[in-house]
Enzyme design. Structure first.
Site, PDB file in Angstrom:
ATOM      1  N   ASP A  97       5.936  -6.557 -10.915  1.00 30.34           N
ATOM      2  CA  ASP A  97       4.986  -6.757  -9.822  1.00 30.34           C
ATOM      3  C   ASP A  97       4.982  -5.545  -8.893  1.00 30.34           C
ATOM      4  O   ASP A  97       5.970  -4.799  -8.824  1.00 30.34           O
ATOM      5  CB  ASP A  97       5.377  -8.008  -9.023  1.00 30.34           C
ATOM      6  CG  ASP A  97       4.186  -8.627  -8.297  1.00 30.34           C
ATOM      7  OD1 ASP A  97       3.140  -7.960  -8.174  1.00 30.34           O
ATOM      8  OD2 ASP A  97       4.307  -9.777  -7.852  1.00 30.34           O
ATOM      9  N   GLU A 119       3.276 -15.212  -6.600  1.00 31.88           N
ATOM     10  CA  GLU A 119       4.072 -14.036  -7.021  1.00 31.88           C
ATOM     11  C   GLU A 119       5.558 -14.306  -6.859  1.00 31.88           C
ATOM     12  O   GLU A 119       6.371 -13.925  -7.702  1.00 31.88           O
ATOM     13  CB  GLU A 119       3.679 -12.808  -6.195  1.00 31.88           C
ATOM     14  CG  GLU A 119       2.320 -12.253  -6.560  1.00 31.88           C
ATOM     15  CD  GLU A 119       1.857 -11.170  -5.607  1.00 31.88           C
ATOM     16  OE1 GLU A 119       1.030 -10.354  -6.026  1.00 31.88           O
ATOM     17  OE2 GLU A 119       2.307 -11.130  -4.445  1.00 31.88           O
TER      18      GLU A 119
HETATM   19  O1  LIG Z   1       1.746  -8.148  -3.231  1.00 32.85           O
HETATM   20  C1  LIG Z   1       0.743  -7.788  -3.784  1.00 32.85           C
HETATM   21  C2  LIG Z   1      -0.438  -8.662  -3.946  1.00 32.85           C
HETATM   22  O2  LIG Z   1      -0.272  -9.900  -3.276  1.00 32.85           O
HETATM   23  C3  LIG Z   1       0.654  -6.423  -4.361  1.00 32.85           C
HETATM   24  O3  LIG Z   1       1.682  -6.265  -5.291  1.00 32.85           O
HETATM   25  C4  LIG Z   1       0.788  -5.411  -3.257  1.00 32.85           C
HETATM   26  O4  LIG Z   1      -0.221  -5.670  -2.298  1.00 32.85           O
HETATM   27  C5  LIG Z   1       0.654  -3.987  -3.789  1.00 32.85           C
HETATM   28  O5  LIG Z   1      -0.637  -3.747  -4.217  1.00 32.85           O
HETATM   29  P1  LIG Z   1      -1.063  -2.405  -4.932  1.00 32.85           P
HETATM   30  O6  LIG Z   1      -0.283  -2.318  -6.199  1.00 32.85           O
HETATM   31  O7  LIG Z   1      -2.551  -2.586  -5.146  1.00 32.85           O
HETATM   32  O8  LIG Z   1      -0.765  -1.260  -4.002  1.00 32.85           O
END
Ligand SMILES: O=C(CO)[C@H](O)[C@H](O)COP(=O)(O)O
Length: 243
Positions: A97, A119
């Site tokens: 993630d 998540e």
């Molecule tokens: O927590 C999240 C979504 O809820 C994402 O992992 C976080 O916002 C990072 O996003 P990105 O990879 O687009 O920079």
């Protein structure tokens, strides 16, 4: 609160290339037969084409992918990857993630995309949870650059706002572009609550966990074992410090 003198952000195209580099490395952690949880956000979604390439090449036979968000489910299906659920795969081998802000302990703030509750459920179901990010996400102290997203049952919105103010936060209701409150997959709303640099992220997480009406929050404490971080020095793998 944001830094008084924030470091200028690098060019968005450079950041996008870092995300791609981190995503490609993360895809390499997946092995045949694994049940793999995938979160949300541009970096997590960038992992999918790399998985699809390995899948087509026969390297990932028997793997199954469990998405935390509809958007991720759609990306997996579009790339022809098998999609499962926690009902059938409650114990995942690996979780991958993105994150909004990551400290030296690999504690992090997540939820920029609004999928924080699912998540965290997917991350906690994983034997090994790995963050995948560009170097701009690294932070000396959580809360320096990002508010803490707090997912709230709509019934509890007004008292939760007051509660967050009473514990030193500055909550702001997250809105959609049309001005309506953004709703999560559970139909909840999100208060983005700025606290400034956090002296005790785990303590704040415990306070939020104990509050009725808080359905979830974006502080992920003690969950990540590894962070794959790409930046000007290439791709680095940061292990969670012992202790
Ligand atoms: O927590 C999240 C979504 O809820 C994402 O992992 C976080 O916002 C990072 O996003 P990105 O990879 O687009 O920079």
């Amino acid at each position: 609160m944001p830094d008084a003198n924030p470091t200028p952000s690098p060019d968005p195209e450079i950041v996008a290339s870092w995300k791609q580099a981190a995503a490609a490395r993360a895809a390499g952690l997946v092995q045949a037969g694994m049940a793999v949880g995938l979160g949300h956000g541009s970096t997590a979604v960038a992992i999918v084409p790399h998985l699809a390439k390995r899948w087509r090449g026969g390297e990932l036979d028997g793997a199954i992918f469990v998405p935390a968000a509809h958007f991720m489910a759609a990306a997996l299906r579009r790339h022809g990857l098998p999609v499962g659920s926690l009902d059938d795969w409650p114990a995942l081998d690996l979780g991958l993630d993105g994150a909004d802000e990551i400290d030296a302990q690999l504690d992090c703030i997540k939820g920029g995309g609004g999928a924080l509750l699912y998540e965290k459920i997917v991350g906690q179901a994983a034997e090994r949870f790995v963050l995948v990010a560009d170097a701009g996400k690294l932070s000396p102290r959580l809360g320096t650059r990002h508010a803490v997203p707090v997912e709230v049952t709509p019934f509890a919105l007004a008292p939760t706002k007051d509660f967050l103010v009473a514990i030193g936060g500055h909550p702001a209701l997250r809105l959609r572009p049309d001005g309506d409150p953004m709703r999560t997959q559970r139909g909840n709303v999100i208060l983005d609550c700025a606290f400034g640099p956090l002296a005790d992220p785990a303590g704040l997480a415990a306070v939020l966990d104990a509050r009725a009406g808080v359905a979830g929050h974006g502080l992920f404490i003690g969950l990540a074992a590894l962070a794959i971080v790409a930046g000007p020095d290439g791709v680095r793998e940061l292990a969670r410090p012992a202790g």
